[in-house]
Structures are given as structure tokens and as C-alpha cells.
Design a protein around this motif. Structure first.
Motif, short mmCIF file in Angstrom:
data_model
loop_
_atom_site.label_atom_id
_atom_site.label_comp_id
_atom_site.label_asym_id
_atom_site.label_seq_id
_atom_site.Cartn_x
_atom_site.Cartn_y
_atom_site.Cartn_z
N GLN A 11 25.36 7.74 -35.80
CA GLN A 11 25.19 6.30 -35.18
C GLN A 11 23.97 5.86 -34.81
O GLN A 11 23.35 5.15 -35.12
CB GLN A 11 26.30 6.20 -34.01
CG GLN A 11 26.12 5.08 -33.08
CD GLN A 11 26.67 3.82 -34.09
OE1 GLN A 11 27.65 3.99 -34.77
NE2 GLN A 11 26.50 2.70 -33.69
N THR A 32 32.50 2.39 -32.36
CA THR A 32 31.90 1.63 -31.66
C THR A 32 32.66 0.21 -31.10
O THR A 32 32.47 -0.05 -30.00
CB THR A 32 30.73 0.72 -32.65
OG1 THR A 32 30.18 1.77 -33.59
CG2 THR A 32 29.63 0.05 -31.92
N SER A 33 33.63 0.03 -31.83
CA SER A 33 34.61 -1.15 -31.40
C SER A 33 35.39 -0.68 -30.15
O SER A 33 35.67 -1.56 -29.42
CB SER A 33 35.27 -1.68 -32.58
OG SER A 33 36.33 -0.74 -32.74
N LEU A 92 34.24 1.45 -28.02
CA LEU A 92 33.35 1.79 -26.98
C LEU A 92 32.62 0.47 -26.55
O LEU A 92 32.45 0.42 -25.01
CB LEU A 92 32.29 2.63 -27.45
CG LEU A 92 32.73 4.05 -27.47
CD1 LEU A 92 31.37 4.96 -28.18
CD2 LEU A 92 33.33 4.82 -26.78
N THR A 93 32.63 -0.44 -27.21
CA THR A 93 32.09 -1.85 -26.64
C THR A 93 33.09 -2.77 -26.21
O THR A 93 34.10 -2.79 -26.86
CB THR A 93 31.20 -2.50 -27.43
OG1 THR A 93 31.73 -2.62 -28.88
CG2 THR A 93 29.80 -1.76 -27.75
N LYS A 94 32.87 -3.08 -24.86
CA LYS A 94 34.07 -4.02 -24.42
C LYS A 94 33.43 -5.31 -24.73
O LYS A 94 32.39 -5.83 -24.43
CB LYS A 94 34.19 -3.87 -22.80
CG LYS A 94 35.43 -4.58 -22.22
CD LYS A 94 36.21 -3.85 -21.40
CE LYS A 94 37.44 -4.40 -21.11
NZ LYS A 94 38.38 -5.16 -21.83
N ARG A 95 34.43 -6.13 -25.55
CA ARG A 95 33.98 -7.46 -25.84
C ARG A 95 34.15 -8.39 -24.48
O ARG A 95 35.14 -8.25 -23.85
CB ARG A 95 34.97 -7.96 -26.86
CG ARG A 95 34.57 -7.56 -28.20
CD ARG A 95 35.26 -8.28 -29.33
NE ARG A 95 36.48 -7.97 -29.41
CZ ARG A 95 37.43 -8.40 -30.40
NH1 ARG A 95 37.11 -9.39 -31.04
NH2 ARG A 95 38.57 -7.92 -30.54
N SER A 96 33.06 -9.16 -24.43
CA SER A 96 33.17 -10.07 -23.45
C SER A 96 34.44 -10.92 -23.33
O SER A 96 35.06 -11.22 -22.24
CB SER A 96 31.97 -10.73 -23.34
OG SER A 96 31.62 -11.41 -24.41
N GLU A 105 29.27 -14.51 -32.52
CA GLU A 105 30.22 -13.10 -32.52
C GLU A 105 30.68 -12.78 -33.96
O GLU A 105 30.61 -11.83 -34.35
CB GLU A 105 31.16 -12.75 -31.39
CG GLU A 105 30.56 -12.79 -29.96
CD GLU A 105 29.91 -11.45 -29.71
OE1 GLU A 105 30.21 -10.45 -30.40
OE2 GLU A 105 28.94 -11.36 -28.93
N GLY A 140 24.88 -10.49 -27.79
CA GLY A 140 25.09 -8.95 -27.68
C GLY A 140 24.31 -8.13 -28.54
O GLY A 140 23.79 -6.91 -28.45
N ASP A 141 24.09 -8.74 -29.95
CA ASP A 141 23.68 -7.83 -30.94
C ASP A 141 22.82 -8.92 -31.77
O ASP A 141 22.99 -9.24 -32.79
CB ASP A 141 24.99 -7.38 -31.92
CG ASP A 141 24.13 -6.29 -33.00
OD1 ASP A 141 23.13 -6.07 -32.85
OD2 ASP A 141 25.25 -6.08 -33.55
#
Lengths: 489, 194
Positions: free
Chosen positions: A36, A123-124, A126-130, A196, A292-293
């Protein structure tokens, strides 16, 4: 849908899809973290050369003090670089990474589609979507369905009716705008949501390229296999080659990719994409929305171009290979060489324990021209196979000992001596060495005596009386005792 | 006055083969192919241009035993012993395999010393002295390199096994089917003689 046996494979660490295996792997943490970080985290790197990846992994192992798999005693003592090399080898073998040599002979790695899916899934998680946007996606579905129905209409009248409804709608909007002089822009949440969504779409598109490439290879293999197993006449081969290429291009995937590539390379669409991306970022900045990205979308064009280029190259390469294989003078050649190779293999095994001597010539080929000229560019690198002759140092005469005494400078002709003996034997039946020397003299001293001795020893006729010594004068005040020799007729 | 394609002619005489990436000679040859061919025709030498495999080389027809007017031999004959021939044959097979492999990332075939070793080890008797065996392999590789069949593309002094070579498609042209057959017969005869 996966069938139950697919799930059962989960119980066998060695079987099943690579994406499942990696999750079960003992060092899953290392694999996922490292890959990663290298391929996806900071910057999106679709391709990393073996040397770079090896160096990164070596550092990673040292930073995290990873000693290798538990129970692997050998790994404990190995140098980090060796361990890293072993890991990479394993990962390629397990189907987490691909390894290929590019045109420059450089070894390159990419993630396999399976591993890319796993990394994205992790990744999805681990990352909390806002927030979870539902509106835009519902509208997307609606939009796509509309497009699907509209664009696949055969009936021209229906199409006209559809367009007219659209025009009426547009007219209505224009009228309203002119009247109210205000527009209803997207709310912040709507902008965020759409941004997003675009990002996610771009990511999944990049991921899919790898799969497209893999599928092309698969198709090529199928075509190739089919054609080598079927018997062919010489005449049908050219059509076959063309058909094969066509077939490759005409698959659903081939056509979709072709179309995509054309869009991407269309200068107008390229410019539009650039402009849109610029505007989107301006908008985000103006509204103070921190994406975010952001990096991915900013570089999406170059990523798409790079990846697309890669798939395209792979496609071209496969096409050329296919062409080469089927367009070859005849497939018969290939079969014949396979048969010959099989025979040679068998024979080579037979002679393994008694190989032919290296001096025996087995094949003679035409080499390059017998043409001696200095090459235009003289290589400064010393060639390894040439040995430069060292100048031999000659011993200076003054420090060399005088060895002449060791060398017999005079050649004694035995036939002369034999002649002398025989001359005396003409008058008497036997003659002693003493008498010979008295008659003819001793010109060469000891050597001459020895020569007489060897003449006596050569024939049983003559006698050598070891017990009876005779004194011979060698001149220069020297003398020597020598056994008495009697020469007989 | 020297012709604009003079360098191509000289290059063809000096090298084993011209390849597509031999700039600018390859491009010059494309441009003046006919003139270059004509030049060599005068001395009975043919330019074999294989665009598919991406090389051009000189070939001289075999001279018949009673053909007294045939010109002198221009191309040097290179004798190969058993081990050299066998390595050539193995590499030739490898080239064919590579051509038909859908997973290869390049049309060119790159191999490391470790790869070569793995392939030929099967055919050569194991020696207890590994070092001697390796140096013999290096010697073989060096020989084939001097004949233009292999080219070192990456030298790795720390890990000599990772030294990388490119197997030139020229090898396939030189070891033709009839040469393969010749080698097989020769080997067969040897097997029967011992």
C-alpha cells in the motif's frame, strides 16, 4: 456468484484466489502495509522497477525490524536485502505482484488486479467516509438508465420524440432563467458528494486497466493454442493471422478499450478534461472544501495516459507476437523444431556421463565477415578474453652464472670412434680401449671415454671389465680411472 | 565519392548483424536497401533483411564442390564444440518459447546467468566443484557472446548470477532447422560410436 467450493478454499492456505490467500498469509500485515505504501499511499505508482522496490522493502524491513516468518531459522540470520529479495520472489510467485522485463531489459513490478482489490477494500475499511452520499448516486443510476434506453433505440420516430421532449425542457429552463435571473447552484454537500464519486470512479478505472491487460493476454493465449493444435495449409495462414488480430480487437473488451483510448487521445477531449479538472479545483478552493484525496484527480490524466499507454503497448505487443507466430513461414517449422528438440534432449541425456571431447567440432556456422579493420569506436574497456603479453625481461649477461661447463659444446660422433676401433680390429681379433686411445688419442676427454663405454655396452661382443681400472690421461694435468674395455671382432 | 550508405555497408561487414535499434545504420539501410543489396551482389553476398525479427545480416551461398568460379569465402566459419552447440540449441528453443508466450513483457528475450544455468544444468554432468562448473558456463557464455548470439545488458558484479543477457534473434537464423537436424544426426552418430 462464487459457489460454495470457492468459499471452502478458504480453509486451504495454498489454494483459492490470490486475494484470499494474501489475507490468510502469515505476514499479511507486512504485505499489505508495504505494498500500500509503495504503490498507492503517497503517490499513485502503477509500475515500480525491481531495484527500487527491493531498496524500499529492505528499508521497510529494517525500520519495522521484521525478521521474517516465524520458525524460519535461516531467515533470522539473512541480511535484510536477501530477505527482501526473497519476499519479492515469493510475492510474485503467489500472484500478488507481477514481474516482467521491459524493452530496455529492466525488471518491473506491478500489483496484480487481485491484490489491488484487496488493498482498496482494506483502505475502504480503514477510512471513515465523512458522509454517505446517496443523492448523487441515485441520480447517476437514473442518468445511466436514461442513456441506455435512449441510445439503444432503433425507432427513429421515438428518438425524435425523445429529443423534442428534451428541447421543450431546455426551452423551459432558459425561459425561467431569463425571468428569475438566478441559478440554483449545488450545495456544498452536493459538491463534496460528487467529487468523492468521481474520485472513486477514477480509482476503479485505474484498477481495471490491469485486469484488461490480463484479459488480453488470456485471449491471445487462447487464439494461439487453437491455432497450433489445428492443422493448417500454407495458403490459409495469412488470413489466419489477420483473423487472429481482428479477433483480438473485436472482443468486447478490445473494442471498449479502443474507444476509450481514442477519447483519451482526442486533443479536444484532453483539453476539456484539463479545463474541467482545473475548474473543479478552483471551485473546491472557493468554497473552502478540503478534498480527501485531491492528488489522484489532479494527476488523473497522466495516470490514465500512463496506464492506457501500458495496456496499449501490451496490446500491440500481443498483436505483434500473434502476427509473428501465425505469419511465420509455416507452423510446420515450429512443430518440426519442437520434434527435433525433443530428440536432441533425449540424446543429450544419453551422453551426459560421457560427453564428447571439447575439441570435437559439432556444428559449423557462418560467422561474421573476415574483415579486419579498426572499429570506428575503439573500446576503452579492456576486453576480458584478451591477454596482453607482458614483456619478457632478459637476464643480463653479467649476473648470469657461467653455465657453459654444463653444456657439451662438442658433439662426439660415435661413428668416428667405431671406425677407429674397427680399423684396429682389422689387424687383430681384439683390441683394448687403452690401445685405441694410444693410437688415435683422446681429444674430448671424459666425454669421449664415456662414448667408448656406451659403444662397448651396446653390443654383447665387447667386454667391460669393471674390476680392472685403467688410468687415462685427460690432459691439463687431469687423469681418470676407467674400467678396462675390450673390443672384439 | 563515398555513397551516403557507405557506413551501412561497412557496418554490415564489421558486425554480426544490424538491429532495429542500431541508429542510424538501420534507418539508412531501410532507405537505401536496394543500393546496399546491389553492392553486395557484385561479390556474391546477399543481405538478409528480416523485418519481422528485426535484424539484417550478410549471407553467402554455400559453395558447391565443383564450383571453381565461386568467389572466396567472406564469412568466417565458426566451429562449435558439443557444449557450445548444445547451449545454442537450448537458447534457440528458449527464443521460440518466448515468442509464443503471452505473458512476456517485451519482444526481446532477456535472461540471467541463473536462468541459463537452470536450463543447461540438466544436460551437463554435475561436477563436485561448483566453482569450476560456473566458470565453465561463463566461458561458454563468453564464447556465444563473441559470436554475437548473446549480449550482456546488465552486469552485476556483486551477484554474478543476476548478470543479464539478451538472446539475439540472430541465433534462430544461424541455427536453422537444417542445422538443428545436422546437430541431431551428429549427436546420434556419437551416441552410437561410444
Amino acid at each position: 456468484m462464487p459457489t460454495y467450493p470457492d468459499y471452502q478454499a478458504f480453509f486451504h492456505p495454498e489454494r483459492g484466489a490470490a486475494s484470499l490467500r494474501v489475507l490468510r498469509a502469515r505476514n499479511a500485515a507486512l504485505i499489505l502495509c508495504f505494498l500500500q505504501q509503495s504503490f498507492k499511499a503517497e503517490t499513485y505508482n502503477p509500475v515500480i522497477s525491481h531495484a527500487v522496490l527491493l531498496a524500499q522493502l529492505t528499508d521497510f524491513l529494517q525500520d519495522w525490524n521484521i525478521t521474517g516468518e516465524e520458525g524460519d531459522v535461516a531467515a533470522l540470520s539473512a541480511a535484510p536485502e536477501e530477505k527482501a529479495a526473497k519476499f519479492l520472489r515469493d510475492w510474485v510467485q503467489q500472484g500478488y505482484l507481477t514481474l516482467y522485463t521491459d524493452d530496455q531489459g529492466e525488471d518491473q513490478h506491478c500489483l496484480t488486479p487481485a491484490l489491488e482489490s484487496v488493498l482498496d477494500w482494506v483502505t475502504s475499511q480503514l477510512t471513515k467516509r465523512s458522509f454517505v452520499g446517496t443523492e448523487s448516486r441515485f441520480l447517476d443510476i437514473l442518468q445511466k438508465l436514461r442513456e441506455l434506453v435512449r441510445e439503444s433505440q432503433n425507432d427513429w420516430e421515438a428518438r425524435v420524440a425523445e429529443l423534442e421532449t428534451q428541447r421543450a425542457d431546455l426551452d423551459r429552463q432558459i425561459r425561467e432563467l431569463k425571468l428569475t435571473r438566478t441559478v440554483q447552484p449545488f450545495e456544498d454537500y452536493q459538491v463534496k458528494e460528487r467529487f468523492e464519486a468521481v474520485n472513486a470512479l477514477a480509482r476503479s478505472l485505474l484498477k481495471d486497466f490491469r485486469e484488461v491487460e490480463g484479459n488480453f493476454r488470456h485471449i491471445t493465449q487462447q487464439i494461439y493454442q487453437e491455432q497450433t493444435t489445428r492443422p493448417h495449409t500454407k495458403g490459409s495462414l495469412l488470413t489466419l493471422a489477420l483473423d487472429a488480430l481482428d479477433e483480438l480487437r473485436q472482443t468486447d473488451q478490445g473494442r471498449s478499450f479502443d474507444a476509450f483510448y481514442q477519447h483519451l487521445n482526442d486533443p479536444r477531449q484532453k483539453a476539456e478534461l484539463d479545463e474541467l479538472i482545473r475548474q473543479v479545483f478552483d471551485l473546491l478552493q472557493a468554497r473552502d472544501i478540503a478534498p480527501g484525496d485531491a492528488q489522484l484527480l489532479r494527476k488523473i490524466k497522466s495516470h490514465l495516459l500512463g496506464e492506457g499507454q501500458k495496456v496499449n503497448t501490451a496490446f500491440q505487443l500481443l498483436a505483434r507476437k500473434l502476427e509473428k507466430i501465425v505469419a511465420e513461414k509455416n507452423l510446420q517449422d515450429r512443430r518440426q523444431s519442437l520434434a527435433l528438440m525433443r530428440d536432441i534432449r533425449g540424446l543429450a541425456f544419453e551422453v551426459m556421463d560421457r560427453p564428447p571431447p571439447p575439441t570435437e567440432v559439432f556444428l559449423e556456422l557462418d560467422g561474421r565477415a573476415e574483415y579486419c579493420a579498426t572499429a570506428a569506436e575503439v573500446s576503452l574497456k579492456p576486453r576480458q578474453e584478451t591477454i596482453t603479453a607482458r614483456e619478457l625481461r632478459l637476464a643480463a649477461p653479467e649476473d648470469a652464472p657461467d653455465l657453459t661447463a654444463l653444456v657439451n659444446r662438442r658433439v662426439i660422433d660415435k661413428s668416428v670412434l667405431i671406425g677407429q676401433i674397427q680399423a684396429l680390429l682389422l689387424q687383430q681379433s681384439q683390441v683394448s680401449l687403452q690401445q685405441v686411445v694410444q693410437t688415435f688419442g683422446l681429444r674430448y676427454g671424459l666425454t669421449e671415454l664415456l662414448a667408448y663405454g656406451s659403444i662397448a655396452a651396446a653390443s654383447a661382443k665387447h667386454l667391460i671389465r669393471d674390476e680392472q681400472k685403467v688410468l687415462f690421461d685427460l690432459g691439463e694435468g687431469r687423469a681418470c680411472e676407467f674400467p678396462e674395455l675390450i673390443f672384439c671382432r | 565519392m563515398a555513397k551516403p550508405y557507405a557506413s551501412v555497408i561497412i557496418r554490415l561487414l564489421q558486425s554480426h548483424a544490424l538491429y532495429t535499434d542500431d541508429h542510424p545504420y538501420w534507418d539508412l539501410l531501410q532507405k537505401h536497401e536496394r543500393a546496399v543489396r546491389a553492392h553486395f551482389e557484385d561479390i556474391g553476398v546477399e543481405v538478409e533483411l528480416n523485418a519481422n525479427q528485426g535484424y539484417a545480416r550478410l549471407v553467402q551461398p554455400e559453395r558447391g564442390p565443383d564450383d571453381e568460379d565461386a568467389p572466396l569465402k567472406l564469412l568466417r566459419r565458426i566451429p562449435l564444440n558439443y557444449e557450445q552447440s548444445l547451449l545454442c540449441v537450448v537458447l534457440r528453443e528458449w527464443l521460440e518459447e518466448h515468442e509464443s508466450s503471452p505473458t512476456a513483457g517485451s519482444l526481446r528475450l532477456f535472461v540471467t546467468r541463473a536462468d541459463v544455468r537452470e536450463r543447461v544444468e540438466l544436460f551437463f554432468q554435475q561436477q563436485p566443484n561448483q566453482k569450476a562448473q560456473l566458470s565453465r558456463l561463463d566461458e561458454l557464455i563468453g564464447k556465444l557472446e563473441s559470436h554475437g548470439f548473446l549480449k550482456t545488458t546488465r552486469r552485476d558484479d556483486l551477484q554474478p548470477d543476476q548478470t543479464q543477457y539478451e538472446v539475439k534473434p540472430l541465433l534462430k537464423a544461424k541455427i536453422s532447422l537444417s542445422k538443428l537436424e545436422e546437430f541431431r544426426l551428429r549427436l546420434q552418430a556419437y551416441v552410437e560410436s561410444v
